[in-house]
Structure formats: structure tokens, C-alpha cells
Enzyme design. Structure first.
Site, PDB file in Angstrom:
ATOM      1  N   ARG A   1       0.716  -1.187   0.578  1.00 22.78           N
ATOM      2  CA  ARG A   1      -0.151  -0.350   0.299  1.00 22.78           C
ATOM      3  C   ARG A   1       0.673   1.094  -0.096  1.00 22.78           C
ATOM      4  O   ARG A   1       0.510   2.081  -0.864  1.00 22.78           O
ATOM      5  CB  ARG A   1      -0.927   0.057   1.321  1.00 22.78           C
TER       6      ARG A   1
ATOM      7  N   PHE B   1     -10.570  -4.630  -6.386  1.00 20.18           N
ATOM      8  CA  PHE B   1     -10.940  -5.376  -4.773  1.00 20.18           C
ATOM      9  C   PHE B   1     -10.369  -5.225  -3.955  1.00 20.18           C
ATOM     10  O   PHE B   1      -9.846  -4.898  -3.426  1.00 20.18           O
ATOM     11  CB  PHE B   1      -9.871  -6.939  -5.279  1.00 20.18           C
TER      12      PHE B   1
ATOM     13  N   ASP C   1     -15.209  -3.302  -5.322  1.00 23.14           N
ATOM     14  CA  ASP C   1     -15.527  -4.607  -4.759  1.00 23.14           C
ATOM     15  C   ASP C   1     -16.914  -4.981  -5.237  1.00 23.14           C
ATOM     16  O   ASP C   1     -18.245  -4.207  -4.910  1.00 23.14           O
ATOM     17  CB  ASP C   1     -15.262  -4.047  -3.428  1.00 23.14           C
ATOM     18  N   SER C   2     -16.897  -5.968  -4.895  1.00 24.15           N
ATOM     19  CA  SER C   2     -18.470  -6.935  -4.667  1.00 24.15           C
ATOM     20  C   SER C   2     -19.327  -7.007  -3.704  1.00 24.15           C
ATOM     21  O   SER C   2     -20.045  -7.327  -3.485  1.00 24.15           O
ATOM     22  CB  SER C   2     -18.136  -8.888  -5.189  1.00 24.15           C
TER      23      SER C   2
ATOM     24  N   ASP D   1      -5.802  -6.822  -6.469  1.00 27.86           N
ATOM     25  CA  ASP D   1      -6.048  -7.362  -4.972  1.00 27.86           C
ATOM     26  C   ASP D   1      -6.327  -8.501  -4.563  1.00 27.86           C
ATOM     27  O   ASP D   1      -6.961  -8.153  -4.056  1.00 27.86           O
ATOM     28  CB  ASP D   1      -5.445  -5.979  -4.015  1.00 27.86           C
TER      29      ASP D   1
ATOM     30  N   CYS E   1      -1.761 -13.488  -3.831  1.00 27.87           N
ATOM     31  CA  CYS E   1      -1.696 -14.229  -3.126  1.00 27.87           C
ATOM     32  C   CYS E   1      -1.907 -15.639  -2.976  1.00 27.87           C
ATOM     33  O   CYS E   1      -1.717 -16.197  -1.580  1.00 27.87           O
ATOM     34  CB  CYS E   1      -2.790 -13.662  -1.615  1.00 27.87           C
TER      35      CYS E   1
HETATM   36  N1  SAH Z   1      -6.809  -4.612  -1.242  1.00 31.38           N
HETATM   37  C1  SAH Z   1      -7.524  -5.103  -0.240  1.00 31.38           C
HETATM   38  C2  SAH Z   1      -7.993  -6.679   0.498  1.00 31.38           C
HETATM   39  C3  SAH Z   1      -8.613  -7.493  -0.970  1.00 31.38           C
HETATM   40  S1  SAH Z   1      -9.289  -8.557  -0.439  1.00 31.38           S
HETATM   41  C4  SAH Z   1      -6.850  -4.211   1.000  1.00 31.38           C
HETATM   42  O1  SAH Z   1      -5.593  -3.824   0.776  1.00 31.38           O
HETATM   43  O2  SAH Z   1      -7.083  -4.288   2.285  1.00 31.38           O
HETATM   44  C5  SAH Z   1      -9.936  -9.359  -1.912  1.00 31.38           C
HETATM   45  C6  SAH Z   1     -11.431  -8.489  -2.206  1.00 31.38           C
HETATM   46  O3  SAH Z   1     -12.006  -8.443  -3.540  1.00 31.38           O
HETATM   47  C7  SAH Z   1     -12.505  -8.534  -0.684  1.00 31.38           C
HETATM   48  O4  SAH Z   1     -12.889  -7.453  -0.802  1.00 31.38           O
HETATM   49  C8  SAH Z   1     -13.536  -9.422  -1.725  1.00 31.38           C
HETATM   50  O5  SAH Z   1     -14.683  -8.512  -1.382  1.00 31.38           O
HETATM   51  C9  SAH Z   1     -13.483  -8.658  -2.913  1.00 31.38           C
HETATM   52  N2  SAH Z   1     -13.746  -9.449  -4.225  1.00 31.38           N
HETATM   53  C10 SAH Z   1     -13.613 -11.273  -4.813  1.00 31.38           C
HETATM   54  N3  SAH Z   1     -14.192 -11.568  -5.506  1.00 31.38           N
HETATM   55  C11 SAH Z   1     -14.652 -10.436  -6.060  1.00 31.38           C
HETATM   56  C12 SAH Z   1     -14.954 -10.072  -6.896  1.00 31.38           C
HETATM   57  N4  SAH Z   1     -14.788 -11.186  -7.967  1.00 31.38           N
HETATM   58  N5  SAH Z   1     -15.084  -8.831  -7.804  1.00 31.38           N
HETATM   59  C13 SAH Z   1     -15.384  -7.334  -7.190  1.00 31.38           C
HETATM   60  N6  SAH Z   1     -14.522  -7.771  -5.414  1.00 31.38           N
HETATM   61  C14 SAH Z   1     -14.556  -9.260  -5.839  1.00 31.38           C
END
Ligand code: SAH
Length: 388
Positions: free
Chosen positions: A209, A225, A247-248, A294, A334
Site C-alpha cells: 500500500r 478488490f 468490490d463485490s 488485489d 496471494c
Molecule cells: N486490497 C485490500 C484487500 C483485498 S481482499 C486491502 O488492501 O485491504 C479481496 C477483496 O476482493 C475482498 O474485499 C472481496 O470482497 C473482494 N472480491 C472477491 N471477489 C470479487 C469479485 N469477483 N469482484 C469484486 N470483488 C471481489
């Protein structure tokens, strides 16, 4: 103590310090060890290899325990290794205290959130010793309380419950508050220990970040994400012109909004599936200066690798097409099964198909509070690349 004898020639990883002994390496078990019981491990020749934790149902039949499995000593040592973090050297009051096998505590994850500890126990040994481990964490750190977030599917492989009152709730000390405010550099964030993902927050991306924010000054950023907006808020605080979070999860985006408020910044939010949203943006001919990808773990195991790679390629290809000339892509995986080399190959193929001339300008990895044990390469799981 019951005894486990390994097959001929199957003691090498154990001698080298690898903590896992798979069921196929076990010749015979002497006695009737229960789930999470300590056992003495021997080579086929009868050499003592050490003490391990027995798991009767898991493919990983024994996990080796340093210090004869003395939880108190293991916890104390792990906490001692984070001294710099407690002293503020990393500019944060939220970090990982115990990184499971990499800290000698199989299946134990413990994260520190500004005086509160959130834990996850994913092996039979961890579950059996959870109270002792929680108490050791309290006394080693002076935490206000330890909250159990063992609602993880991985526990099923160990024959443990993955949901219900027994896996979630206060373990010792005071009850965790609804929200804890943590600091990460300049940024403050709400963490919901009780309901957030994992133990509440993605601590492992702290360094990323900070690095990615440096590319966002004056730029239009698409944060895919986004979860609770960590990358987005960091970008805004660094001077980004505009951030859109995708985000979803509606609760995650609501939390991202709260985090923007907390930091006095404004951002945009889109509740959408990233795969579909990137296609919409492409069809609308949108462009962004910085795109962050991410995603969650696409491959839970090696068996899911091929499907996962298609997913990574898809979003990276779309993101590359959406970049303004000279733009920056910050992309992460990850999934432990996706090695750094494999990830590079996916990115190369995506760039080829997107017809973009891309170069890696930086790589990122999990932070120093998520160490990689040399004898246990599996503890390295998070990789990232910043491309131009
Ligand atoms: N970047 C964040 C962590 C991301 S974790 C940080 O720094 O804190 C992954 C995220 O992706 C989660 O919030 C989850 O809700 C979202 N997610 C999972 N599959 C998804 C999709 N197909 N479309 C959109 N968001 C999604």
C-alpha cells in the site's frame, strides 16, 4: 508419549527443518494419539527427529513442533521477534504476531490491532492448545483481549468445526470493541475484528500500500478488490487526483467510505464483480493512470492452479488495456500455489495479448511481520509487481 515412525528415506525434509509430515511418509504409529496430541517422531532407523503434533484426519499427519511444543515459549519468541514493530519502527500499530508454521506454531495466526489480538486456529494442535496460546499472547504483549476468529474452511481438513459459537468469540481478557482504529503510516483505518475478513484486515499488504501510493500522486486510480479501501485511502493521502474503489461486497465498501471520512478524503465506490466491471470500462473506452488488482486467493490448492491462472490473466489483460499511456499497474497474487515465476509468465502473456509494452519497476511481498521460514518455503505466498 505415542510414537510415529517414518518410512525408509522419508526423513529428509524433517531433518532439514520442514514442519510437515504427510500421511504417505508415515510407516506406523505406536499408540493411539488423538487429534492435536504431541507425538515423538522417529526415522525408519529409529533416530529421534523431534516432537510433532498429530492430526489423524489431515493429509498432513504430523506437524513438527520446535521447543518440544511448549506454546508459552513459542509465543514469547514470536512476539520478541516483533519488537521493532512494538517500538514503532514500522510506523504502525497493527501487525502479525504469529505467522503459523513460519513462527513454529502450526496453524496459529495472531494479529495485533492497536492493543487487541485477533487469532485463528486452523490445526488440531492449535485448537487443542488455544486457551494456553491465548493466555501466552496476553501475557507476552499486555493486550486488552484476545478474540477468536477461527471461522476458516481450512479447519475442515483437520476434522474441526469451521463455524458456530465455539470458533468465534472472546477467548480471554476484555471483549473486543465493535471497531478498532489502527494506524498505518499516515493512514487511520477502522478494523472490525468480529466480522472483517481473515482476522479483520489484510496486514500482509502494508508495504505494498505504501509503495503503490507513491505512484498515485496527481493520478486517476482504479482500486480493484478494494475491501475496506486501504490502497485507496493511502493513494488519496499521497495526493491522488481521484480514486474509484471496486468490490463485490457492500459491507466492505461501506467500511471503505467510513475510512475515507476518518482520513478526511473523498473517493468513489462501485459495488460490482471486477471481471464484469473491467469489461464495462473497456467497452466504454475508459482510461486510468493507476490500476490496482488485489484479488482474493484464486487457487486454494495446486489442483485449482489452471483455473486460477485464467482468472489472473483475464483481469491483468483487461487492466493493461485500460491503462493510459505510461500508466501503472499494481498487481498481486496471494495464492501460494502461484509462484513468482508462474505469476510473471501470466503477466507476460497478458501483456502480449493486450499488446502493451510493460516493464516491472518494483516487486512487493508480504511484510516483515509475515516471515518466510527458509526451511518452509510454503510460508511465502504473497507476491506483487508494479508495472509501467
Ligand atoms: N486490497 C485490500 C484487500 C483485498 S481482499 C486491502 O488492501 O485491504 C479481496 C477483496 O476482493 C475482498 O474485499 C472481496 O470482497 C473482494 N472480491 C472477491 N471477489 C470479487 C469479485 N469477483 N469482484 C469484486 N470483488 C471481489
Amino acid at each position: 508419549m505415542d510414537k510415529v515412525f517414518l518410512r525408509q528415506g522419508r526423513d529428509k525434509p524433517t531433518r532439514g527443518g520442514h514442519p510437515w509430515i504427510f500421511s504417505g511418509a508415515v510407516e506406523r504409529v505406536q499408540g493411539h494419539p488423538g487429534a492435536g496430541d504431541a507425538v515423538e517422531v522417529f526415522s525408519a532407523k529409529g533416530d529421534v527427529l523431534g516432537i510433532g503434533a498429530f492430526s489423524p484426519v489431515s493429509q498432513i499427519r504430523v506437524r513438527m513442533l520446535p521447543c518440544n511444543g511448549d506454546a508459552d515459549t513459542l509465543v514469547r519468541r514470536a512476539v520478541e521477534r516483533r519488537k521493532r514493530f512494538f517500538e514503532g519502527a514500522e510506523g504502525t500499530d497493527a501487525f502479525r504476531l504469529v505467522h503459523a508454521e513460519a513462527d513454529g506454531l502450526p496453524g496459529v495466526v495472531a494479529d495485533w490491532y492497536a492493543g487487541w489480538i485477533s487469532v485463528q486456529f486452523s490445526t488440531a494442535w492449535a485448537e487443542k492448545n488455544k486457551v494456553a496460546i491465548a493466555e501466552a499472547l496476553m501475557s507476552a504483549t499486555g493486550a486488552k483481549g484476545v478474540y477468536n476468529r477461527s471461522d476458516v474452511a481450512a479447519r475442515k481438513r483437520e476434522g474441526l468445526d469451521a463455524e458456530g459459537a465455539a470458533v468465534e468469540g472472546s477467548l480471554c481478557g476484555e471483549d473486543a470493541p465493535e471497531k478498532v482504529v489502527i494506524r498505518e503510516g499516515e493512514m487511520h483505518l477502522y478494523v472490525d475484528i468480529r466480522h472483517g475478513h481473515k482476522t479483520g484486515y489484510y496486514l500482509d499488504q502494508r508495504d505494498a500500500r505504501r509503495r503503490v501510493a507513491a505512484y498515485c500522486v496527481g493520478r486517476r486510480v482504479l482500486n480493484c478488490f478494494s475491501y475496506t479501501g486501504g490502497f485507496g485511502v493511502a493513494a488519496m493521502l499521497a495526493g491522488a487526483a481521484h480514486v474509484t474503489n471496486v468490490d463485490s461486497s457492500a459491507p466492505a465498501l461501506a467500511e471503505a467510505k467510513a475510512n475515507a471520512c476518518l482520513n478526511g478524503v473523498e473517493m468513489e465506490y462501485r459495488e460490482a464483480d471486477v471481471f464484469a466491471h473491467l469489461r464495462r470500462l473497456r467497452d466504454a473506452n475508459e482510461r486510468f493512470d493507476v490500476i490496482i488488482l488485489d484479488p482474493p486467493k484464486f487457487a486454494e490448492s495446486k489442483g485449482q492452479l489452471m483455473r486460477a491462472l485464467r482468472g489472473y490473466k483475464d483481469i491483468n489483460l483487461l487492466a493493461m488495456k485500460l491503462l493510459a499511456p505510461g500508466g501503472t499497474l499494481a498487481t498481486f497474487s496471494c495464492s501460494g500455489a502461484v509462484t513468482s515465476d508462474i505469476f510473471d509468465t501470466v503477466l507476460r502473456e497478458a501483456a502480449q495479448d493486450a499488446r502493451r509494452d510493460m516493464r516491472i519497476v518494483e516487486r512487493t511481498r508480504q511484510g516483515a511481520d509475515h516471515p518466510v521460514a527458509l526451511a518452509f518455503p510454503e510460508s511465502e505466498y504473497l507476491k506483487g509487481a508494479i508495472l509501467q
